[in-house]
Enzyme design. Structure first.
Site, PDB file in Angstrom:
ATOM      1  N   GLY A  11      14.376  53.418 -96.865  1.00 30.05           N
ATOM      2  CA  GLY A  11      13.366  54.325 -97.407  1.00 30.05           C
ATOM      3  C   GLY A  11      13.099  55.544 -96.541  1.00 30.05           C
ATOM      4  N   ARG A  15       5.250  59.539 -97.107  1.00 29.99           N
ATOM      5  CA  ARG A  15       3.832  59.594 -96.727  1.00 29.99           C
ATOM      6  C   ARG A  15       3.629  59.640 -95.219  1.00 29.99           C
ATOM      7  NH1 ARG A  15       1.095  54.752 -99.844  1.00 29.99           N
ATOM      8  NH2 ARG A  15       3.234  54.026-100.149  1.00 29.99           N
ATOM      9  N   GLN A  75      22.793  52.417 -98.593  1.00 32.53           N
ATOM     10  CA  GLN A  75      22.320  52.645 -99.952  1.00 32.53           C
ATOM     11  C   GLN A  75      22.265  54.159-100.169  1.00 32.53           C
ATOM     12  OE1 GLN A  75      18.229  51.574-100.801  1.00 32.53           O
ATOM     13  NE2 GLN A  75      18.675  51.132-102.961  1.00 32.53           N
ATOM     14  N   ASN A 227       3.350  52.429 -94.498  1.00 37.45           N
ATOM     15  CA  ASN A 227       3.854  53.541 -95.298  1.00 37.45           C
ATOM     16  C   ASN A 227       3.246  54.880 -94.913  1.00 37.45           C
ATOM     17  OD1 ASN A 227       5.534  52.053 -97.346  1.00 37.45           O
ATOM     18  ND2 ASN A 227       3.573  51.020 -97.651  1.00 37.45           N
ATOM     19  N   ASN A 360       3.196  49.001 -44.076  1.00 37.80           N
ATOM     20  CA  ASN A 360       1.964  49.670 -44.473  1.00 37.80           C
ATOM     21  C   ASN A 360       2.257  51.143 -44.709  1.00 37.80           C
ATOM     22  OD1 ASN A 360      -1.246  49.340 -44.465  1.00 37.80           O
ATOM     23  ND2 ASN A 360      -0.715  51.343 -43.627  1.00 37.80           N
ATOM     24  N   SER A 406       1.138  60.385 -38.553  1.00 42.71           N
ATOM     25  CA  SER A 406       0.522  61.058 -39.692  1.00 42.71           C
ATOM     26  C   SER A 406       0.940  62.518 -39.758  1.00 42.71           C
ATOM     27  CB  SER A 406      -1.001  60.969 -39.596  1.00 42.71           C
ATOM     28  OG  SER A 406      -1.435  59.640 -39.665  1.00 42.71           O
TER      29      SER A 406
END
Length: 447
Positions: A11, A15, A75, A227, A360, A406
């Site tokens: 299909g 919609r 189909q 649908n 860590n 850091s």
């Protein structure tokens, strides 16, 4: 006995207002077609035929992504459901056994329901139709039953007032011996207002040939057809409601069930706690006793026993959190292993990497894994410590017990127990800050 599955997926779905074939629209992270195929898998079919039409190449590709050996029938013209099923006859010409007809836009038929239909078939019914007790029968076809089983399927527009009072309605799902099914379909005509060949007509034809027809019932929610976009929203609600209940019944704590969203294949072990507003995309497995805190998003990843995630964490495809690993707030993990007891707690991106056991990772750390063309790997050893606001430029390795200061930008490997400092040396200019502020204020007063 062998069973074949015929899934009608031809299909257009006008919609839906979409260029995408209707059956490829998704509910809970999977297309409607995949939901139907997954339901059918519950009866272990020996053969599967998907009947395509609109967007056939896309639908066929999606079907074969699910299972490569699926047969495809086409189909060319949409001339009704019986015509659609007939397109599968060549693919099943040599098949001996029962055939079950499902619909690609009806995603929630339960495997237990299909097994009940097969049980009825093998108990002697020649044709088995799936029905449901409708809260509002409306325009559904009615299943008219009697002492001999299913007597007829009566379309609402052709029903008498007595027949309209029937609440047992037709889902469209049918089971019959393969040879019987196609023989009955050959006798279906299109002498109706729409000029289409209706699969439901085979019941009347079967009764005319003294074949026994039977009806099996299921919950109405299983028969929900999609649908439109509104139907999709309703289907999502039905799926999520069922999945939430199943999770809690299986020992998972959902702190805010209505805000937790699952995919069709989510697996979560007992004693896991899931906080509010957590989303599970496709491909997620969470083992027992994990904790997924609020506002986290997971997809295509694995979380081991006792791991903690979030809040506000994102696990992307390929993330592997091992036992007791922790990934905290505003962290993102992609294609990376976080080994047992490792911590990635704050504001961090770990991609294409391994984080070793009990390592860590400080806040603001990123693995720089992409050079614009290739992805590269970062390896962080067991017990390593990565200081906050560090950038690890892959390919790079931090050995077991290595330290990164850091604010470092690490471009070379760090050895076991070494400390890497990769930042400019800090220089303090005595009094210069105060003099700069005074000069700027004086400039502002002159404007």
């Amino acid at each position: 006995m062998n069973t074949a599955l015929i899934v009608l997926a031809a299909g257009q779905g006008s919609r839906m207002k979409s260029d995408l074939p209707k059956v490829l629209h998704e509910v809970a992270g999977a297309s409607l077609l995949v939901h139907a195929l997954r339901s059918g898998d519950g009866i272990d079919p020996a053969r599967i035929v998907v009947v395509t039409g609109h967007g056939g190449a896309q639908v066929a590709a999606a079907a074969r992504d699910w299972r490569e050996e699926i047969s495809i029938a086409t189909q060319e013209e949409q001339l009704g459901t019986a015509h659609a099923v007939a397109q599968a006859s060549a693919a099943l010409a040599e098949f001996e056994g029962d055939a079950v007809v499902l619909y690609g836009d009806t995603p929630f038929i339960a495997p237990d329901t299909l097994r009940a239909m097969l049980d009825e078939r093998r108990a002697g019914a020649d044709v088995v139709v799936l029905g449901f007790e409708a809260a509002d029968p409306g325009s559904y076809g009615r299943l008219k039953t009697g002492p001999d089983g299913l007597e007829a399927i009566v379309e609402a527009k052709e029903a008498t007032p007595e027949e309209l009072a029937i609440t047992l309605c037709n889902s469209g799902v049918i089971c019959a011996d393969r040879a019987t099914l196609f023989e009955l379909i050959e006798a279906v005509d299109n002498k109706n207002a729409k000029g289409e060949y209706y699969l439901t007509d085979i019941v009347e034809i079967a009764r005319g040939r003294a074949l026994r027809c039977a009806a099996v019932t299921c919950d109405e929610a299983e028969t929900l057809g999609v649908n439109s976009r509104r139907d999709m929203a309703a289907a999502e609600t039905v799926f999520q409601s069922g999945m939430r209940a199943a999770m809690m019944d299986n020992g998972v704590t959902l702190q805010s069930p209505d805000t937790t969203y699952f995919s069709f294949d989510t697996h979560i072990g007992p004693d896991t706690v899931v906080g509010p507003h957590v989303v599970f995309g496709p491909g997620v497995t969470v083992e027992n006793g994990a904790e997924i805190r609020a506002f986290s998003h997971l997809e295509d990843c694995h979380v081991a026993r006792g791991a903690q995630i979030g809040p506000y964490a994102r696990l992307r495809p390929g993330a592997e959190l091992q036992e007791g690993a922790r990934v905290g707030n505003f962290c993102e993990i992609k294609n990376a292993v976080v080994e047992p007891g490792a911590k990635v707690n704050h504001l961090t991106y770990i991609g294409d990497a391994r984080v070793g056991e009990k390592a860590n990772i400080g806040a603001g750390t990123i693995t720089c894994n992409y050079d614009g063309v290739f992805k590269h790997h970062t390896d962080i050893g067991a017990g390593a410590f990565i200081g906050s606001n560090s950038a690890l430029v892959a390919p790079v390795s931090i050995a077991q017990g290595g330290y990164v200061a850091s604010g470092s930008v690490v471009t070379s490997d760090v050895g076991p127990g070494d400390l890497a400092i990769a930042r400019a040396r800090q220089v303090n200019k005595t009094g210069l800050g105060a003099r700069m502020v005074a000069r700027l204020k004086a400039m502002k007063e002159k404007r």
